[in-house]
Write an enzyme that holds these catalytic residues in place. Structure first.
Site, PDB file in Angstrom:
ATOM      1  N   ALA A  12      40.856  37.696  52.248  1.00  0.00           N
ATOM      2  CA  ALA A  12      39.586  36.945  52.218  1.00  0.00           C
ATOM      3  C   ALA A  12      39.801  35.567  52.828  1.00  0.00           C
ATOM      4  CB  ALA A  12      39.108  36.791  50.765  1.00  0.00           C
ATOM      5  N   TYR A 153      44.548  22.239  38.829  1.00  0.00           N
ATOM      6  CA  TYR A 153      44.475  22.677  40.236  1.00  0.00           C
ATOM      7  C   TYR A 153      45.022  21.565  41.137  1.00  0.00           C
ATOM      8  CZ  TYR A 153      42.769  24.152  44.794  1.00  0.00           C
ATOM      9  OH  TYR A 153      42.702  24.493  46.130  1.00  0.00           O
TER      10      TYR A 153
HETATM   11  P1  NDP Z   1      39.654  32.895  48.854  1.00  0.00           P
HETATM   12  O1  NDP Z   1      39.400  33.082  47.392  1.00  0.00           O
HETATM   13  O2  NDP Z   1      38.581  33.285  49.804  1.00  0.00           O
HETATM   14  O3  NDP Z   1      41.000  33.646  49.265  1.00  0.00           O
HETATM   15  C1  NDP Z   1      42.154  33.510  48.474  1.00  0.00           C
HETATM   16  C2  NDP Z   1      43.205  34.520  48.915  1.00  0.00           C
HETATM   17  O4  NDP Z   1      44.354  34.341  48.067  1.00  0.00           O
HETATM   18  C3  NDP Z   1      42.740  35.953  48.761  1.00  0.00           C
HETATM   19  O5  NDP Z   1      43.156  36.692  49.886  1.00  0.00           O
HETATM   20  C4  NDP Z   1      43.462  36.426  47.525  1.00  0.00           C
HETATM   21  O6  NDP Z   1      43.801  37.802  47.659  1.00  0.00           O
HETATM   22  C5  NDP Z   1      44.760  35.598  47.569  1.00  0.00           C
HETATM   23  N1  NDP Z   1      45.349  35.482  46.250  1.00  0.00           N
HETATM   24  C6  NDP Z   1      44.881  34.797  45.185  1.00  0.00           C
HETATM   25  N2  NDP Z   1      45.679  34.993  44.128  1.00  0.00           N
HETATM   26  C7  NDP Z   1      46.682  35.811  44.542  1.00  0.00           C
HETATM   27  C8  NDP Z   1      47.816  36.384  43.910  1.00  0.00           C
HETATM   28  N3  NDP Z   1      48.099  36.142  42.625  1.00  0.00           N
HETATM   29  N4  NDP Z   1      48.630  37.195  44.626  1.00  0.00           N
HETATM   30  C9  NDP Z   1      48.362  37.441  45.921  1.00  0.00           C
HETATM   31  N5  NDP Z   1      47.325  36.922  46.590  1.00  0.00           N
HETATM   32  C10 NDP Z   1      46.489  36.135  45.893  1.00  0.00           C
HETATM   33  O7  NDP Z   1      40.017  31.350  49.003  1.00  0.00           O
HETATM   34  P2  NDP Z   1      40.379  30.440  50.286  1.00  0.00           P
HETATM   35  O8  NDP Z   1      40.526  31.257  51.489  1.00  0.00           O
HETATM   36  O9  NDP Z   1      39.420  29.335  50.301  1.00  0.00           O
HETATM   37  O10 NDP Z   1      41.772  29.846  49.819  1.00  0.00           O
HETATM   38  C11 NDP Z   1      42.967  29.991  50.548  1.00  0.00           C
HETATM   39  C12 NDP Z   1      43.884  28.822  50.250  1.00  0.00           C
HETATM   40  O11 NDP Z   1      43.257  27.609  50.693  1.00  0.00           O
HETATM   41  C13 NDP Z   1      44.180  28.610  48.762  1.00  0.00           C
HETATM   42  O12 NDP Z   1      45.528  28.244  48.629  1.00  0.00           O
HETATM   43  C14 NDP Z   1      43.258  27.461  48.372  1.00  0.00           C
HETATM   44  O13 NDP Z   1      43.750  26.744  47.275  1.00  0.00           O
HETATM   45  C15 NDP Z   1      43.274  26.658  49.647  1.00  0.00           C
HETATM   46  N6  NDP Z   1      42.156  25.735  49.838  1.00  0.00           N
HETATM   47  C16 NDP Z   1      40.861  26.204  49.815  1.00  0.00           C
HETATM   48  C17 NDP Z   1      39.827  25.304  49.970  1.00  0.00           C
HETATM   49  C18 NDP Z   1      38.390  25.701  49.888  1.00  0.00           C
HETATM   50  O14 NDP Z   1      37.525  24.801  49.739  1.00  0.00           O
HETATM   51  N7  NDP Z   1      38.049  26.981  50.003  1.00  0.00           N
HETATM   52  C19 NDP Z   1      40.085  23.875  50.231  1.00  0.00           C
HETATM   53  C20 NDP Z   1      41.465  23.511  50.205  1.00  0.00           C
HETATM   54  C21 NDP Z   1      42.454  24.427  50.053  1.00  0.00           C
HETATM   55  P3  NDP Z   1      43.658  38.919  46.523  1.00  0.00           P
HETATM   56  O15 NDP Z   1      42.598  38.454  45.572  1.00  0.00           O
HETATM   57  O16 NDP Z   1      43.292  40.160  47.271  1.00  0.00           O
HETATM   58  O17 NDP Z   1      45.001  38.978  45.933  1.00  0.00           O
HETATM   59  C1  8X3 Z   2      39.679  23.194  47.364  1.00  0.00           C
HETATM   60  C2  8X3 Z   2      38.889  21.962  47.615  1.00  0.00           C
HETATM   61  O1  8X3 Z   2      37.806  19.934  46.497  1.00  0.00           O
HETATM   62  O2  8X3 Z   2      37.438  22.112  45.467  1.00  0.00           O
HETATM   63  O3  8X3 Z   2      41.039  22.937  47.324  1.00  0.00           O
HETATM   64  O4  8X3 Z   2      39.554  21.018  45.285  1.00  0.00           O
HETATM   65  S1  8X3 Z   2      38.415  21.224  46.143  1.00  0.00           S
END
Ligand code: NDP
Ligand code: 8X3
Length: 252
Positions: A12, A153
């Site tokens: 995702a 977080y």
């Molecule tokens: P999504 O929820 O869309 O995707 C998260 C992904 O992480 C999924 O593919 C999920 O796969 C995988 N994942 C979560 N937990 C596990 C686990 N225990 N084992 C294996 N895979 C796991 O979120 P984002 O794409 O937004 O997030 C990706 C990264 O970016 C994260 O590290 C997040 O903290 C970071 N981030 C996101 C931001 C945002 O605003 N969206 C901003 C800043 C940073 P599955 O569930 O199939 O295991």
């Molecule tokens: C994801 C962005 O601002 O929700 O890391 O923490 S925020």
């Protein structure tokens, strides 16, 4: 053989977008995540669209034994990883520290910190043996600023920031580049996961402004990876134009 990128959390959001961008750039891919059906679907799509080779590995990054077993079982030619994108991660809950759910804390710490460490331990050793590699860690604006109710977080993403610096120092003698990418608000499944499936609450996070989308971050990661070999981008903070800080979003 083509270059290879291993992307965690490729089912995702940012990880899936990275899979598309790297496939477009002719990388073969190792895609990991817990949702095997999604991994298979994404892999089939990439194989047919870009004619790249894709291996999928279904494991939970919190499960130390399964992480190492799955990675070690890769055929040797698949261990020539050029790029590791440590992307798998999540937030659970948004509560003041005194009301925090301890299971949520453990999930975030185990996924965002320990899971990232397990994968890095395995892959960095291959990179050392191969004599090349670039590690991209997904931090966050939450790893640069602490906001109310973000507590655990934020702490997990501050840890990713510290670990990125630590990796850069320790892997320096081996020519392995380490880049941390710290996004602001990106509309993915992130907030749905944070609010445990409450899509209405999740949607409100992005009300009244244009958030980043996953491909914005994937293209940023590609920019860092595609610099000449003597250039390392240590870190990038990437925000929506409407966001000045973790807590300052201009909403219309
Ligand atoms: P999504 O929820 O869309 O995707 C998260 C992904 O992480 C999924 O593919 C999920 O796969 C995988 N994942 C979560 N937990 C596990 C686990 N225990 N084992 C294996 N895979 C796991 O979120 P984002 O794409 O937004 O997030 C990706 C990264 O970016 C994260 O590290 C997040 O903290 C970071 N981030 C996101 C931001 C945002 O605003 N969206 C901003 C800043 C940073 P599955 O569930 O199939 O295991
Ligand atoms: C994801 C962005 O601002 O929700 O890391 O923490 S925020």
């Amino acid at each position: 053989m083509s270059k290879i990128a291993l992307i965690t959390g490729a089912t995702a959001g940012i990880g899936e977008a990275c899979a598309h961008v790297f496939a477009r750039e002719r990388y073969d891919l190792v895609l990991t995540g817990r949702r095997a059906d999604r991994l298979q679907k994404i892999a089939s799509q990439l194989v047919s669209e870009y004619n790249v080779a894709v291996k999928v590995l279904e494991f939970d990054v919190r499960d130390r034994e399964r992480v190492f077993k799955n990675l070690e079982e890769l055929p040797d030619e698949w261990k020539k990883i050029n790029v590791l994108v440590n992307n798998a991660g999540l937030s659970q809950g948004l509560d003041p520290i005194q009301n925090g759910n301890i299971d949520d804390w453990e999930t975030m710490i185990d996924t965002n910190i320990k899971g990232l460490l397990y994968v890095t331990k395995a892959v960095s050793n291959w990179m050392i043996g191969n004599g090349f590699g670039h590690i991209i860690n997904l931090g966050s604006i939450a790893g640069k600023e602490v906001y109310p109710n973000g507590n655990v977080y934020c702490a997990s993403k501050y840890a990713v920031d510290a670990l990125s610096k630590g990796m850069r120092a320790d892997l320096l003698p081996y020519g392995i580049r380490v880049t941390a990418v710290h996004p602001g608000a990106v509309e993915t499944e992130f907030s749905i996961v944070r609010f445990k499936g409450d899509e209405t609450r999740a949607k409100k996070v992005y009300d009244g402004f244009e958030p980043l989308i996953a491909v914005d971050i994937a293209e940023t990661i590609w920019f860092a990876v595609s610099r000449p070999a003597h250039v390392n981008i240590n870190e990038l903070i990437v925000m929506p134009a409407a966001q000045a800080s973790a807590t300052n979003i201009f909403r219309k």
